[in-house]
Design an enzyme around this catalytic site. Sequence first.
Site, PDB file in Angstrom:
ATOM      1  CG  HIS A  90      -1.953  -1.075   1.209  1.00 30.28           C
ATOM      2  ND1 HIS A  90      -3.201  -0.967   0.656  1.00 30.28           N
ATOM      3  CD2 HIS A  90      -1.882  -2.334   1.710  1.00 30.28           C
ATOM      4  CE1 HIS A  90      -3.868  -2.108   0.823  1.00 30.28           C
ATOM      5  NE2 HIS A  90      -3.096  -2.958   1.459  1.00 30.28           N
ATOM      6  CG  ASN A 163      -7.931  -4.398   0.908  1.00 31.92           C
ATOM      7  OD1 ASN A 163      -7.235  -3.420   1.138  1.00 31.92           O
ATOM      8  ND2 ASN A 163      -7.475  -5.627   0.976  1.00 31.92           N
ATOM      9  CE1 TYR A 377      -2.404  -4.526   9.265  1.00 30.35           C
ATOM     10  CE2 TYR A 377      -2.530  -2.367   8.263  1.00 30.35           C
ATOM     11  CZ  TYR A 377      -2.754  -3.725   8.207  1.00 30.35           C
ATOM     12  OH  TYR A 377      -3.312  -4.283   7.084  1.00 30.35           O
TER      13      TYR A 377
END
Length: 702
Positions: A90, A163, A377
């Site tokens: 990304h 997404n 993350y």
Amino acid sequence: MTKGKTKTPAKAKQRKPGIVPTVSVGTGGEWHQSATGDQGGLTTNQGLGISDNQNSLKANPRGATLLEDFILREKITHFDHERIPERIVHARGTGVHGFFELTKSLGKYTTAKVLTEVGEQTQVFTRISTVAGGSGSADTPRDVRGFAVKFYTKEGNWDLVGNNVPVFFIQDAIKFPDLVHAIKMEPDRGFPQAATAHDTFWDYISMTPESMHMVMWIMSDRTLPRSLRMIEGFGVHSFRLLNAAGDSTFVKFHWRPKLGLQATIWDETVKIAGADPDFHRRDMFEAISAGAFPEWELAVQLFSEDDAEAFPFDHLDATKLIPEELVPLQVIGRMVLNRWPDNFFAETEQVAFCPSHIVPGMDFSNDPLLQGRLFSYLDTQLSRLGSPNFHQIPVNAPKCPFANHQRDGHMQMAQPTGRVSYEPNTLAPDSPREQPVIGFHSAAAGETGAKGRIRAERFADHYSQARQFYRSQTSFEQAHLASALVFELSKVEHPHIREAMVGHLRHIDEDLAQRVASALGMAELPPAPAAAVAVQEFAPSPALQLIGKMKDTLEGRVIGLLVADGSDPDSIDAVTEAVIAAGARVKMVALNIGDAKLADGSRLKIDGQLAGTPSVLFDAVAVILSEEAAALLSKEAAAMDFVRDAFGHLKAMGVDKGGDALLKKAGIKPDAGVMAIGALERFVAAAKTRQWQREASVRTLA
Ligand code: HDE
């Protein structure tokens, strides 16, 4: 008449010339004037006024530069460190600020204020990205789009990191590094960039039957969006909502675009990448600048543990979706994106999303993919942004008060006071304390069973929803999907990988497998691999179509008018007015930039030079030319491409006599999607969609 009615995007907010922003340390992003330089003057990072920003310090007029030049060294050192590691996935993204407004309370299911206070507007920052390419890659490869929304709620930040496709490739986070390595550039050669059409990707996929449902989605036109404003978003995993009594309900989140879905044609997509690598980012920028703020509905699917037991699949498996026909969507709010960031790096690049950012009244499900993401993350932000204090960067900081006893670390921007940095304590009665009632609580979910590296039995069905997806598509979409597979697999050098993939397709749909096999020149169908469980026959779900989710609107679309000196002003006016009235924008294209001199002598402002403004940049085109101009342009390859591509990409085309002559020169045989410019209503209606019936006459599809 009014010429050149093209809406020029409003000028982006500009700072006053002469007021030079300096440092912003600790100010939450506010610029302030230099303390020691002249008012508004240029200084070093220490506030020292700079007398000459063009010449470094030299030993003499033609002498060596001196090491002593600390001003040069500070400037170059800062420049040398301007880049931070790009996101491993990304990396290429477009971010916009906006708000979320709740229209329906979920008070029965959750205590989260963002989902219970109807009418409340919560600020958001949304970043839409491609997955595979680097940060400098083009906007339009065939790829999933990330759809990440940070809600700055009163109770802390909630990141819905989804997404534009509702399922994923794999069922367990432990596979993610392998999947991404297989997708990315091959490590020995460093290509291809931002593409799945290569051996390592399909090698891995052919060994991963759980990916087959996702393969159907990525080979469909969903991965070729016309605009970031025309994509859906999905939270993908099941999450939990918790009410005041502690009861938990499963929830799936969906974003639905007000402009409906729209995709490009593959050949068009490839050409857009050359014509405008920033196609999606520019489209979003122009829309925001023009005040055409994109909007999405937020909808939820709510279901209980018992409902989930009855599903013919496991909702904890991220390769499965819950068809809208099985659990209907309830619209609960809307998101409007209305403010472009001031600074791309500070905001879009530094924004740090974490699926672990949820608020009281929400919780996670046991989806093993989500569970891995909860670790990944935070970990990646630490290496990407370089400090555990990344939450202090303005775009990441909560907008509600936040306080704890975490201290120090790289780039600490806060200056905590007092001698207490621990809890509990008696020395600082005002210091932050636990919040047993309104603080975050996890769902009291019972866990039983033996520990192990196990996959739940019901995760074994890899083909049923892939089949359901394929069979739910229109024949046009099926043909695109089959052709996408042919394109991708034709780039694979190893025949055994191609064969393994076609083998998987046989479980999905024999006809699809046959179409792909024939187009790949296979003499016979390769054997299908053993399936772990029998394929289930699910009823088709029309909600899975893209064509079914297109909207009857011209809003957000751009119509290109090919004109020249001598074009008819009335025709230009009529088309412009009709198209703008229907909500679209218009751009004038001509051989040369500047003004065109029309038949009545008036001048028309041209927005794009033909060579750099091909028809792939438009949703429909009109060709308005004098006969002399048509004759001239018939010798111009870019003009021939303009009309041939518009026709080949199934666009509506409006033509006057000269336009018609140009089409003839280009060898185009007009069909129902090509109309005389006077038939404005028909033109506007046709411009809203694609001329699907034309496809068979312009392209051989698998
Ligand atoms: Fe991500 N993903 N992901 N992902 N993902 C990242 O975090 C990861 C997955 C998604 O605009 C990374 O900040 C793992 C599913 C978006 O900044 C990283 C797994 C979905 C973005 C990461 C997944 C997503 C990311 C890289 C499998 C849809 C961009 C940079 C367990 C629900 C956010 C970063 C932005 C970014 C890990 C799978 C969505 C490495 C381990 C499924 C939209 O942490």
